[in-house]
Motif scaffolding. Structure first.
Motif, PDB file in Angstrom:
ATOM      1  N   THR A 169     -35.684  23.091  29.588  1.00 16.20           N
ATOM      2  CA  THR A 169     -36.899  23.898  29.604  1.00 16.20           C
ATOM      3  C   THR A 169     -37.692  24.046  31.173  1.00 16.20           C
ATOM      4  O   THR A 169     -38.293  24.889  31.125  1.00 16.20           O
ATOM      5  CB  THR A 169     -37.919  23.257  28.697  1.00 16.20           C
ATOM      6  N   GLU A 170     -37.368  22.980  31.719  1.00 23.67           N
ATOM      7  CA  GLU A 170     -38.003  23.023  33.241  1.00 23.67           C
ATOM      8  C   GLU A 170     -37.273  23.610  34.360  1.00 23.67           C
ATOM      9  O   GLU A 170     -37.754  24.020  35.416  1.00 23.67           O
ATOM     10  CB  GLU A 170     -38.695  21.650  33.525  1.00 23.67           C
ATOM     11  N   ARG A 171     -36.056  23.435  34.214  1.00 27.25           N
ATOM     12  CA  ARG A 171     -34.934  23.540  35.533  1.00 27.25           C
ATOM     13  C   ARG A 171     -33.812  24.555  35.216  1.00 27.25           C
ATOM     14  O   ARG A 171     -33.287  24.851  36.203  1.00 27.25           O
ATOM     15  CB  ARG A 171     -34.334  22.240  35.929  1.00 27.25           C
ATOM     16  N   THR A 172     -33.969  25.166  34.044  1.00 31.56           N
ATOM     17  CA  THR A 172     -32.789  26.182  33.878  1.00 31.56           C
ATOM     18  C   THR A 172     -33.335  27.538  33.411  1.00 31.56           C
ATOM     19  O   THR A 172     -34.392  27.856  33.428  1.00 31.56           O
ATOM     20  CB  THR A 172     -31.773  25.569  32.558  1.00 31.56           C
ATOM     21  N   ASP A 173     -32.405  28.542  33.621  1.00 27.92           N
ATOM     22  CA  ASP A 173     -32.875  29.855  33.095  1.00 27.92           C
ATOM     23  C   ASP A 173     -32.688  30.283  31.749  1.00 27.92           C
ATOM     24  O   ASP A 173     -32.435  31.366  30.943  1.00 27.92           O
ATOM     25  CB  ASP A 173     -31.997  31.126  33.918  1.00 27.92           C
ATOM     26  N   LEU A 174     -32.912  29.218  30.861  1.00 25.22           N
ATOM     27  CA  LEU A 174     -32.989  29.295  29.379  1.00 25.22           C
ATOM     28  C   LEU A 174     -34.062  30.192  28.816  1.00 25.22           C
ATOM     29  O   LEU A 174     -35.140  30.326  29.123  1.00 25.22           O
ATOM     30  CB  LEU A 174     -33.363  27.774  28.846  1.00 25.22           C
ATOM     31  N   ALA A 175     -33.396  31.331  27.987  1.00 29.94           N
ATOM     32  CA  ALA A 175     -34.311  32.448  27.426  1.00 29.94           C
ATOM     33  C   ALA A 175     -35.500  31.693  26.628  1.00 29.94           C
ATOM     34  O   ALA A 175     -35.322  30.761  25.626  1.00 29.94           O
ATOM     35  CB  ALA A 175     -33.640  33.021  26.641  1.00 29.94           C
ATOM     36  N   GLY A 176     -36.697  32.116  26.888  1.00 33.00           N
ATOM     37  CA  GLY A 176     -37.854  31.616  26.071  1.00 33.00           C
ATOM     38  C   GLY A 176     -38.187  30.221  26.201  1.00 33.00           C
ATOM     39  O   GLY A 176     -38.340  29.258  25.588  1.00 33.00           O
ATOM     40  N   ALA A 177     -37.889  29.570  27.491  1.00 31.32           N
ATOM     41  CA  ALA A 177     -38.243  28.368  28.056  1.00 31.32           C
ATOM     42  C   ALA A 177     -39.545  27.859  27.458  1.00 31.32           C
ATOM     43  O   ALA A 177     -39.958  26.568  27.211  1.00 31.32           O
ATOM     44  CB  ALA A 177     -37.880  28.121  29.517  1.00 31.32           C
ATOM     45  N   ARG A 178     -40.584  28.619  27.845  1.00 36.28           N
ATOM     46  CA  ARG A 178     -41.941  28.351  27.372  1.00 36.28           C
ATOM     47  C   ARG A 178     -42.219  27.892  26.021  1.00 36.28           C
ATOM     48  O   ARG A 178     -42.778  26.782  25.847  1.00 36.28           O
ATOM     49  CB  ARG A 178     -42.953  29.174  27.956  1.00 36.28           C
ATOM     50  N   VAL A 179     -41.612  28.828  25.158  1.00 35.67           N
ATOM     51  CA  VAL A 179     -41.818  28.561  23.846  1.00 35.67           C
ATOM     52  C   VAL A 179     -40.984  27.289  23.482  1.00 35.67           C
ATOM     53  O   VAL A 179     -41.490  26.411  22.681  1.00 35.67           O
ATOM     54  CB  VAL A 179     -41.140  29.880  22.966  1.00 35.67           C
ATOM     55  N   TRP A 180     -39.820  26.847  23.865  1.00 36.10           N
ATOM     56  CA  TRP A 180     -39.077  25.805  23.582  1.00 36.10           C
ATOM     57  C   TRP A 180     -39.675  24.558  24.101  1.00 36.10           C
ATOM     58  O   TRP A 180     -39.893  23.660  23.658  1.00 36.10           O
ATOM     59  CB  TRP A 180     -37.642  25.901  24.147  1.00 36.10           C
ATOM     60  N   ALA A 181     -40.353  24.809  25.187  1.00 29.91           N
ATOM     61  CA  ALA A 181     -41.246  23.726  25.628  1.00 29.91           C
ATOM     62  C   ALA A 181     -42.373  23.161  24.739  1.00 29.91           C
ATOM     63  O   ALA A 181     -42.623  22.077  24.549  1.00 29.91           O
ATOM     64  CB  ALA A 181     -41.986  23.882  26.999  1.00 29.91           C
ATOM     65  N   TRP A 182     -43.127  24.055  23.885  1.00 27.72           N
ATOM     66  CA  TRP A 182     -44.319  23.842  23.303  1.00 27.72           C
ATOM     67  C   TRP A 182     -43.689  23.347  21.846  1.00 27.72           C
ATOM     68  O   TRP A 182     -44.048  22.491  21.294  1.00 27.72           O
ATOM     69  CB  TRP A 182     -44.830  25.178  22.785  1.00 27.72           C
ATOM     70  N   VAL A 183     -42.339  23.691  21.755  1.00 28.80           N
ATOM     71  CA  VAL A 183     -41.408  23.284  20.365  1.00 28.80           C
ATOM     72  C   VAL A 183     -41.401  21.798  20.642  1.00 28.80           C
ATOM     73  O   VAL A 183     -41.270  20.997  19.416  1.00 28.80           O
ATOM     74  CB  VAL A 183     -40.397  24.307  20.054  1.00 28.80           C
ATOM     75  N   CYS A 184     -41.023  21.339  21.781  1.00 29.55           N
ATOM     76  CA  CYS A 184     -40.449  20.029  21.828  1.00 29.55           C
ATOM     77  C   CYS A 184     -41.764  19.245  21.874  1.00 29.55           C
ATOM     78  O   CYS A 184     -41.561  17.906  21.665  1.00 29.55           O
ATOM     79  CB  CYS A 184     -39.917  19.821  23.340  1.00 29.55           C
TER      80      CYS A 184
END
Length: 519
Positions: free
Chosen positions: A89-104
């Motif tokens: 969630t912090e170091r890759t080009d994962l799509a929707g990283a901000r949303v995934w960070a909240w999900v975690c």
């Protein structure tokens, strides 16, 4: 400076710490250490013969084995999964990283015993060590994810660039440069998870996995066996202190920061490429198991129960009692933490650090040990206070004091001391300065302290069960009673309210964590 002058300076610093504010901090620290002192006193009073008889027996060995296995299996899984999710969630080009960070982070809003309720109602045969490890990982993963993600956001990318320029591949750079920088975050988060595992009662009682916490509550509720319960609490306290010492020893004295501030720069984003679907599956599976299962289970039971489960008279009564306890306990913990935080910031020294450390150590004790100590103290010394609102509020203050202390310490540190000095030069008394300047500027920190403690009390179960006055029915207690009767549909509304009340603060915690790192 000569030795007499150094000694005089230390005496003056110590006397400043024992001002009225310092005396208040001493009193607060004494009450915080009361459970620890009481456990030690009971152990000494019982004598070696009784201690050896109650401690060195097969039952205690089984509990110790269960607890050790739970920690040894849960903490590494949490650490590995937290590092993987934080890096994605912090170091890759994962799509929707901000949303995934909240999900975690979102599983923080689901109390651990609600997680257990969701799984046991979905899979009735879900019991034992495997169940305990699975639910523990899902419930406590955010405690490791948050510090690891924050460290990754603040880490100096130049270190990785230098390592890459020396010919190291991405995996070697991660293993040799990134992981060592995450050491403090991993150790701190692991300690927090381990302490929660020692303290948790509802999660393991529901899946029928015996730990020290479940054994102490069972002993207390069935036989009110003071010596046996106290000896179990003594072993539990020793386990907590050993964890604290182990974390401090492993952490060491290594440096993890640069001397200069350097030039702000963002870390390079790693392209996942063909691994992107696998990363998305890992995040989706974690979210489904930690958030999806509780939400789907609660929704299913609400549909099964229909309107009949919304017994508004009982629900509103439990909600009112819970809010009253949360507000009163939050205020008491915040007021108690203020003098400790104030002397730690305004008059730092060994004595002040000792007082501050006492409160953190006391806060590391399991709630069941704190509750048992207060039960025995009130029964033996102050019987009129047994099962009163005063006693339960004192327990809340002791258990959640570290939460209040962290918020207030940061708020007071950000209040310029020059403003206090200027107010004093204008003729204000010390308490007038505190009222006009310090309290006003530290108000946001006090509000955060109140919210954090209130959230903890809102979902607290063990101490409330053991100490609350007769007839008390908080949301957590009512949920526990109904789920214990296997009336899962009737218990669902109480769980939904607890989750709904926790979500806003969890979101705020996530947002503030990102703001502090400028992202």
């Amino acid at each position: 400076m000569s030795w007499p002058r150094r000694g005089l300076a230390r005496v003056r610093t110590w006397r400043r710490g024992l001002s009225p504010m310092g005396m208040a901090a001493v009193v607060v620290s004494f009450f915080s250490l009361l459970p620890l002192v009481f456990v030690a006193w009971v152990t000494i009073q019982a004598g070696w013969a009784t201690v050896s008889l109650l401690v060195f027996r097969p039952r205690v060995a089984d509990l110790l084995l269960n607890t050790t296995a739970l920690i040894v299996l849960t903490v590494p899984v949490c650490a590995g999964l937290a590092v993987a999710l934080a890096w994605l969630t912090e170091r890759t080009d994962l799509a929707g990283a901000r949303v995934w960070a909240w999900v975690c982070v979102a599983p923080l809003a689901v109390p651990a015993f609600v997680q257990s309720y969701a799984w046991i109602s979905l899979v009735p045969a879900f019991h034992g060590l495997f169940a305990g490890v699975t639910v523990s990982v899902l419930a406590y993963l955010p405690f490791l994810y948050l510090p690891v993600a924050a460290t990754l956001r603040q880490m100096d990318p130049a270190l990785e660039d230098v390592a890459a320029s020396l010919g190291h591949g991405p995996w070697r750079v991660f293993r040799r440069v990134v992981v060592p920088q995450l050491r403090l975050a991993i150790l701190g988060g692991s300690l927090l998870v381990a302490l929660h595992l020692l303290a948790e009662y509802g999660l393991y009682a529901m899946i029928r996995f015996d730990t020290f916490a479940t054994a102490i509550v069972e002993q207390f509720q069935t036989a009110f066996d003071g010596p046996a319960a106290n000896m179990l609490a003594s072993v539990l306290v020793v386990c907590c202190l050993l964890l604290l010492l182990l974390e401090g020893g492993v952490r060491g004295r290594a440096r993890y920061a640069r001397v200069g501030s350097g030039t702000p720069s963002r870390s390079r984003t790693v392209a996942l490429g063909r691994y992107a679907p696998g990363a998305a599956v890992l995040l989706a599976a974690t979210a489904l198991l930690s958030i999806g299962v509780p939400m789907l289970t609660l929704g299913r039971w609400l549909l099964v129960g229909g309107r009949d489960v919304w017994r508004m008279g009982e629900i509103l009564g439990a909600l009112w009692q819970t809010l009253a306890f949360a507000l009163a306990g939050g205020l008491l913990a915040t007021l108690a933490a203020f003098p400790v935080a104030w002397i730690a910031v305004r008059h730092p020294g060994r004595f002040q650090r000792f007082l501050e450390g006492c409160n953190y150590i006391a806060g590391a004790l399991p709630g069941v040990a704190v509750a048992l100590a207060l039960v025995m103290v009130t029964v033996r010394v102050a019987l009129p206070l047994y099962q009163t609102v005063f006693t339960i509020l004192v327990a809340y203050a002791i258990i959640f004091l570290p939460r209040a202390l962290v918020s207030l310490r940061a708020a007071i540190a950000q209040t310029p001391v020059e403003l206090e000095q200027a107010a004093g030069s204008l003729g204000h008394s010390p308490f007038g300065v505190m009222r006009v300047i310090t309290l006003r500027l530290a108000a946001p920190g006090a509000a955060a302290s109140l919210a954090l403690v209130g959230l903890g009390i809102f979902n607290e179960l063990t101490a409330t069960q053991m100490l609350a006055p007769s007839g008390t029915q908080t949301l957590a207690m009512r949920f526990w009673d109904l789920s214990g009767e296997l009336d899962y549909a009737a218990a669902a509304p109480y769980a939904v309210i607890m989750v709904a009340a926790s979500l806003p603060l969890t979101w705020l915690l996530h947002v503030q964590a990102r703001r502090r790192s400028g992202r």
